[in-house]
Design a protein around this motif. Structure first.
Motif, mmCIF file in Angstrom:
data_model
loop_
_atom_site.group_PDB
_atom_site.id
_atom_site.type_symbol
_atom_site.label_atom_id
_atom_site.label_comp_id
_atom_site.label_asym_id
_atom_site.label_seq_id
_atom_site.Cartn_x
_atom_site.Cartn_y
_atom_site.Cartn_z
ATOM 1 N N PRO A 27 -22.919 -117.631 91.321
ATOM 2 C CA PRO A 27 -22.762 -118.303 90.416
ATOM 3 C C PRO A 27 -21.408 -118.212 89.610
ATOM 4 O O PRO A 27 -20.921 -117.238 89.507
ATOM 5 N N PRO A 28 -20.964 -119.205 88.753
ATOM 6 C CA PRO A 28 -19.963 -118.940 87.744
ATOM 7 C C PRO A 28 -20.292 -117.873 86.834
ATOM 8 O O PRO A 28 -21.585 -117.544 86.579
ATOM 9 N N ILE A 29 -19.400 -117.518 85.825
ATOM 10 C CA ILE A 29 -19.695 -116.470 84.918
ATOM 11 C C ILE A 29 -20.777 -116.908 84.190
ATOM 12 O O ILE A 29 -20.891 -117.861 83.650
ATOM 13 N N ILE A 30 -21.878 -116.097 83.971
ATOM 14 C CA ILE A 30 -23.109 -116.221 83.337
ATOM 15 C C ILE A 30 -22.837 -115.960 81.667
ATOM 16 O O ILE A 30 -22.308 -114.883 81.404
ATOM 17 N N THR A 31 -23.090 -116.866 81.034
ATOM 18 C CA THR A 31 -22.987 -116.658 79.643
ATOM 19 C C THR A 31 -24.175 -117.184 78.914
ATOM 20 O O THR A 31 -24.998 -118.247 79.352
ATOM 21 N N TYR A 32 -24.867 -116.599 77.828
ATOM 22 C CA TYR A 32 -26.198 -117.054 77.449
ATOM 23 C C TYR A 32 -25.925 -117.255 75.918
ATOM 24 O O TYR A 32 -25.116 -116.452 75.191
ATOM 25 N N PRO A 33 -26.609 -118.095 75.578
ATOM 26 C CA PRO A 33 -26.258 -118.912 74.312
ATOM 27 C C PRO A 33 -26.941 -118.020 72.917
ATOM 28 O O PRO A 33 -28.084 -117.123 73.609
ATOM 29 N N ASP A 236 -26.382 -99.376 93.910
ATOM 30 C CA ASP A 236 -24.924 -99.351 93.489
ATOM 31 C C ASP A 236 -24.931 -98.457 92.202
ATOM 32 O O ASP A 236 -23.977 -97.702 92.082
ATOM 33 N N ALA A 237 -25.979 -99.049 91.193
ATOM 34 C CA ALA A 237 -26.037 -98.256 89.886
ATOM 35 C C ALA A 237 -26.250 -96.613 90.133
ATOM 36 O O ALA A 237 -25.518 -95.783 89.509
ATOM 37 N N LEU A 238 -27.114 -96.409 91.170
ATOM 38 C CA LEU A 238 -27.194 -94.900 91.099
ATOM 39 C C LEU A 238 -26.128 -94.233 91.788
ATOM 40 O O LEU A 238 -25.785 -93.036 91.634
ATOM 41 N N SER A 239 -25.078 -95.093 92.637
ATOM 42 C CA SER A 239 -24.240 -94.278 93.366
ATOM 43 C C SER A 239 -23.139 -93.999 92.436
ATOM 44 O O SER A 239 -22.200 -92.971 92.662
ATOM 45 N N TRP A 240 -23.101 -94.490 91.362
ATOM 46 C CA TRP A 240 -22.008 -94.288 90.073
ATOM 47 C C TRP A 240 -22.417 -93.196 89.409
ATOM 48 O O TRP A 240 -21.862 -92.623 88.522
ATOM 49 N N ASN A 241 -23.740 -92.799 89.779
ATOM 50 C CA ASN A 241 -24.346 -91.589 88.931
ATOM 51 C C ASN A 241 -24.831 -90.381 89.927
ATOM 52 O O ASN A 241 -26.045 -90.158 89.629
ATOM 53 N N MET A 242 -24.074 -90.221 90.729
ATOM 54 C CA MET A 242 -24.741 -89.251 91.804
ATOM 55 C C MET A 242 -25.148 -87.764 91.450
ATOM 56 O O MET A 242 -25.700 -87.026 91.910
ATOM 57 N N GLY A 243 -24.539 -87.561 90.294
ATOM 58 C CA GLY A 243 -24.988 -86.265 89.523
ATOM 59 C C GLY A 243 -26.279 -86.141 89.083
ATOM 60 O O GLY A 243 -27.003 -85.135 89.050
ATOM 61 N N LEU A 244 -27.124 -87.275 89.161
ATOM 62 C CA LEU A 244 -28.688 -87.061 88.995
ATOM 63 C C LEU A 244 -29.288 -86.429 90.131
ATOM 64 O O LEU A 244 -30.208 -85.586 89.881
ATOM 65 N N PHE A 245 -28.804 -86.652 91.448
ATOM 66 C CA PHE A 245 -29.369 -85.740 92.349
ATOM 67 C C PHE A 245 -29.081 -84.420 92.320
ATOM 68 O O PHE A 245 -29.917 -83.573 93.313
ATOM 69 N N ILE A 325 -28.211 -94.282 83.529
ATOM 70 C CA ILE A 325 -28.029 -95.459 83.780
ATOM 71 C C ILE A 325 -27.646 -96.368 82.799
ATOM 72 O O ILE A 325 -26.860 -97.205 82.887
ATOM 73 N N ALA A 326 -28.378 -96.496 81.690
ATOM 74 C CA ALA A 326 -28.021 -97.407 80.550
ATOM 75 C C ALA A 326 -26.497 -97.210 80.045
ATOM 76 O O ALA A 326 -25.948 -98.228 79.628
ATOM 77 N N ARG A 327 -26.191 -95.982 79.917
ATOM 78 C CA ARG A 327 -24.890 -95.720 79.525
ATOM 79 C C ARG A 327 -23.800 -96.160 80.198
ATOM 80 O O ARG A 327 -22.753 -96.477 79.851
ATOM 81 N N TRP A 328 -24.017 -96.194 81.634
ATOM 82 C CA TRP A 328 -23.181 -96.645 82.621
ATOM 83 C C TRP A 328 -23.183 -98.157 82.665
ATOM 84 O O TRP A 328 -22.103 -98.780 82.652
ATOM 85 N N TYR A 329 -24.261 -98.905 82.514
ATOM 86 C CA TYR A 329 -24.601 -100.117 82.211
ATOM 87 C C TYR A 329 -23.640 -100.762 81.278
ATOM 88 O O TYR A 329 -23.050 -101.799 81.125
ATOM 89 N N PHE A 330 -23.804 -100.088 79.924
ATOM 90 C CA PHE A 330 -23.056 -100.729 78.753
ATOM 91 C C PHE A 330 -21.736 -100.328 78.681
ATOM 92 O O PHE A 330 -21.068 -100.525 77.514
ATOM 93 N N VAL A 518 -22.957 -110.304 78.557
ATOM 94 C CA VAL A 518 -22.970 -109.859 80.017
ATOM 95 C C VAL A 518 -22.011 -108.756 80.193
ATOM 96 O O VAL A 518 -20.987 -108.820 80.213
ATOM 97 N N CYS A 519 -22.693 -107.535 80.301
ATOM 98 C CA CYS A 519 -22.079 -106.042 80.594
ATOM 99 C C CYS A 519 -21.880 -106.035 82.048
ATOM 100 O O CYS A 519 -20.799 -105.467 82.443
ATOM 101 N N LYS A 520 -22.542 -106.357 82.880
ATOM 102 C CA LYS A 520 -22.502 -106.152 84.208
ATOM 103 C C LYS A 520 -22.926 -107.544 84.804
ATOM 104 O O LYS A 520 -23.961 -107.743 84.993
ATOM 105 N N GLN A 521 -21.966 -108.371 85.197
ATOM 106 C CA GLN A 521 -21.801 -109.710 86.107
ATOM 107 C C GLN A 521 -22.761 -109.580 87.083
ATOM 108 O O GLN A 521 -23.745 -110.740 87.170
ATOM 109 N N ASP A 522 -22.420 -108.750 88.165
ATOM 110 C CA ASP A 522 -23.349 -108.953 89.538
ATOM 111 C C ASP A 522 -24.724 -108.319 89.237
ATOM 112 O O ASP A 522 -25.480 -108.909 89.897
ATOM 113 N N VAL A 523 -25.048 -107.613 88.119
ATOM 114 C CA VAL A 523 -26.525 -107.597 87.834
ATOM 115 C C VAL A 523 -27.322 -108.864 87.200
ATOM 116 O O VAL A 523 -28.067 -109.154 87.714
ATOM 117 N N HIS A 524 -26.439 -109.631 86.317
ATOM 118 C CA HIS A 524 -26.880 -110.943 85.923
ATOM 119 C C HIS A 524 -27.006 -111.911 87.224
ATOM 120 O O HIS A 524 -28.134 -112.664 87.091
#
Length: 547
Positions: A27-33, A236-245, A325-330, A518-524
């Motif tokens: 959808p279009p860019i999601i914004t929350y009131p 996708d989020a986990l692939s950005w933080n492969m060091g967890l493995f 994951i939260a630090r990556w998300y924000f 909206v910090c991560k558009q594809d997540v929303h």
């Protein structure tokens, strides 16, 4: 799925124009009131408090210190008494069999050292042992690239992998069910030990279970597409933080190393005692080992410490995953934050260590109580009082699970204490009409199904290779089954991490939604399609109307 753009809902999650878009299309860019202020001053202050919820980058203060102190007391007591048991041990324990009862002194005397014979268990040079060892080693080393390939496939080809695996959820159980039935019927030894009637009953029961699986898939088919998108986002989020493995297995290895001295202490604790005479039967006496009075209490203390440590380590892993994951998300522009895992580890074993100890203690207590209740149910204890007690205990355990669902995830994000995290998480989800007990349970089941399919295919191939290249015979089934268990454990670890990532992203999405950001558009674009909690929506509408 309920439409979250209900006109009567003042906390609409995205613009109504998105209704014209296909399901799960971008959808279009999601914004929350911004969150609407209530009339009362208390609600306004509460809103201001929750509007500041975000990842806490600043240094955090220590929380739940009393539970950290309690855990350290358990730990120090275990090690202190364990060291005492080593220096206080009685070496006569190893020569107990050489003691004899002396009727003149009415005591056990004249110990003599005798050669100790060790039982012969299994020769390391036997063909079975070699084949089993090599199969497990090869399976372990193959499982590591399999995990990596599976994660990348879930990230880039989630829909293809899921839809390709779904038929095998049914075909593989059917194949295995028919195979064992035919193999047992053909083989005389199996058919004689397992009569035809019982084989047919087992065959029918397995087909009944398969039918239930089919019914569940058909019933939840409309949620498969949403589940596919949720798994893709988490991968996708986990692939950005492969060091967890690399970090998470190290934490598990650290727990095992931590267990080693405690196990040694338990072994030496048995050595604390003395040889005493005991009347066997008639006028005959024998010599037995009598432990010191404190040894049983030490066993209880050490075992409780080990179980509490295991629960706390599981919660620490959840904390590290959630914080990373939260630090990556924000973060901005999908940049991987530097030292995010190190920061999460420092917070987990530093300021939030008391919170983790408290959460681990609660989980440990809940599991023990639930085990006791299950045992009581199996014993079928009669009486109305027992039934009422079981109902009350089950209600209490459900309440604890309800409150504990996202508590550690929230604590890893904000650094709050356990009770504050539990209360604030519930309020955060309630204010945004999100369920506190449901994210998307189908995702876990699909992931488990995919792991089952991959491990089953690997096991069948391994069994064929073993039969063709070795002389194990029927033992090849056991070796293949052992490899299957090992592969299930390794791939199951990936599923466990993905489940925690899904929960963490859910909480991060709720924080975004609460702040109107909206910090991560594809997540929303994915999580916005999760079903709205009907009861919370009705209560909010009633509150808005002033009823």
């Amino acid at each position: 799925m309920d439409d979250p753009n209900n006109k009567g809902n003042s906390s609409s999650s995205y613009d109504s124009s998105s209704l014209s878009q296909p399901f799960l299309s971008k959808p279009p860019i999601i914004t929350y009131p911004p969150i609407e202020e209530h009339d009362s001053q208390q609600d306004s202050e509460s809103n201001q408090q929750y509007l500041h919820i975000s990842y806490n980058h600043s240094p955090r203060s220590f929380k739940d210190i009393p539970f950290l102190i309690l855990f350290l007391l358990f730990l120090l007591s275990t090690f202190a008494f364990g060291i005492f048991s080593i220096f206080h041990r009685n070496t006569n324990f190893t020569t107990l069999s050489s003691y004899t009862f002396d009727s003149n002194t009415t005591s056990c005397i004249n110990p003599s050292f005798s050669s100790t014979s060790y039982p012969y268990f299994l020769s390391s040079s036997s063909p079975f042992t070699k084949d089993l060892t090599w199969t497990l080693v090869i399976t372990f080393f193959l499982s590591l690239p399999m995990c990596y390939i599976l994660l990348l496939s879930l990230k880039h080809y989630t829909k293809h992998l899921v839809y390709a695996s779904l038929p095998f959820f049914i075909l593989i159980p059917i194949f295995l069910n028919v195979y064992w039935f035919v193999a047992c019927t053909v083989k005389p030894s199996c058919s004689d030990a397992f009569p035809l009637v019982y084989r047919i009953l087992v065959l029918g029961f397995v087909f009944l279970v398969i039918g239930v699986i089919v019914w569940i898939l058909v019933l939840n088919w409309h949620r498969v597409e949403l589940t596919v998108s949720i798994i893709g986002v988490a991968s996708d989020a986990l692939s950005w933080n492969m060091g967890l493995f690399g970090v998470l297995p190290c934490l598990t290895i650290g727990l095992v190393v931590y267990y080693v001295p405690i196990v040694v202490f338990l072994v030496f604790a048995k050595y604390n005692g003395k040889v005493v005479p005991r009347k066997l039967h008639g006028n005959e006496y024998g010599c037995v080992w009598k432990e010191d009075s404190w040894v049983p209490a030490y066993f209880a203390l050490a075992i409780l410490t080990m179980l509490w440590s295991a629960s706390a380590m599981l919660e620490a892993q959840v904390y590290v995953i959630s914080g990373t994951i939260a630090r990556w998300y924000f973060s901005k522009d999908y940049e991987t934050p530097t030292k995010s895992i190190r920061t999460s580890l420092r917070n987990a074993f530093g300021p939030s260590s008391g919170t983790i100890c408290l959460s681990g203690l609660l989980i440990f207590v809940v599991r023990v109580v639930r085990s006791v209740v299950d045992n009581a149910r199996q014993e079928d204890a009669p009486g109305l009082v027992n039934i009422v007690l079981r109902c009350c205990v089950n209600a209490f355990l459900s309440a604890v699970d309800f409150l504990n669902k996202f508590t550690i995830n929230f604590a890893a994000i904000t650094g709050e204490a356990y009770c504050s995290s539990s209360r604030m998480t519930y309020e955060l989800l309630r204010r945004n009409l999100l369920s506190a007990v449901f994210v998307e349970t189908i995702s876990s089941r699909l992931l488990v199904g995919i792991v089952f399919v991959l491990s089953a295919v690997y096991t069948i191939v391994a069994c064929v290779i073993l039969k063709a290249t070795t002389n194990l015979g029927a033992d090849s089934y056991f070796v293949a089954a052992t490899a299957w268990v090992l592969l299930i454990i390794v791939l199951g670890f990936l599923v466990h991490v993905l489940d925690i990532v899904i929960d963490t992203i859910y909480v991060c999405y709720a924080i975004d939604r609460d702040r109107g950001e909206v910090c991560k558009q594809d997540v929303h674009e994915v999580y916005v399609h999760l079903p709205i909690n009907r009861s919370l929506r009705q209560s909010n509408i009633t509150r808005t109307l002033g009823v």
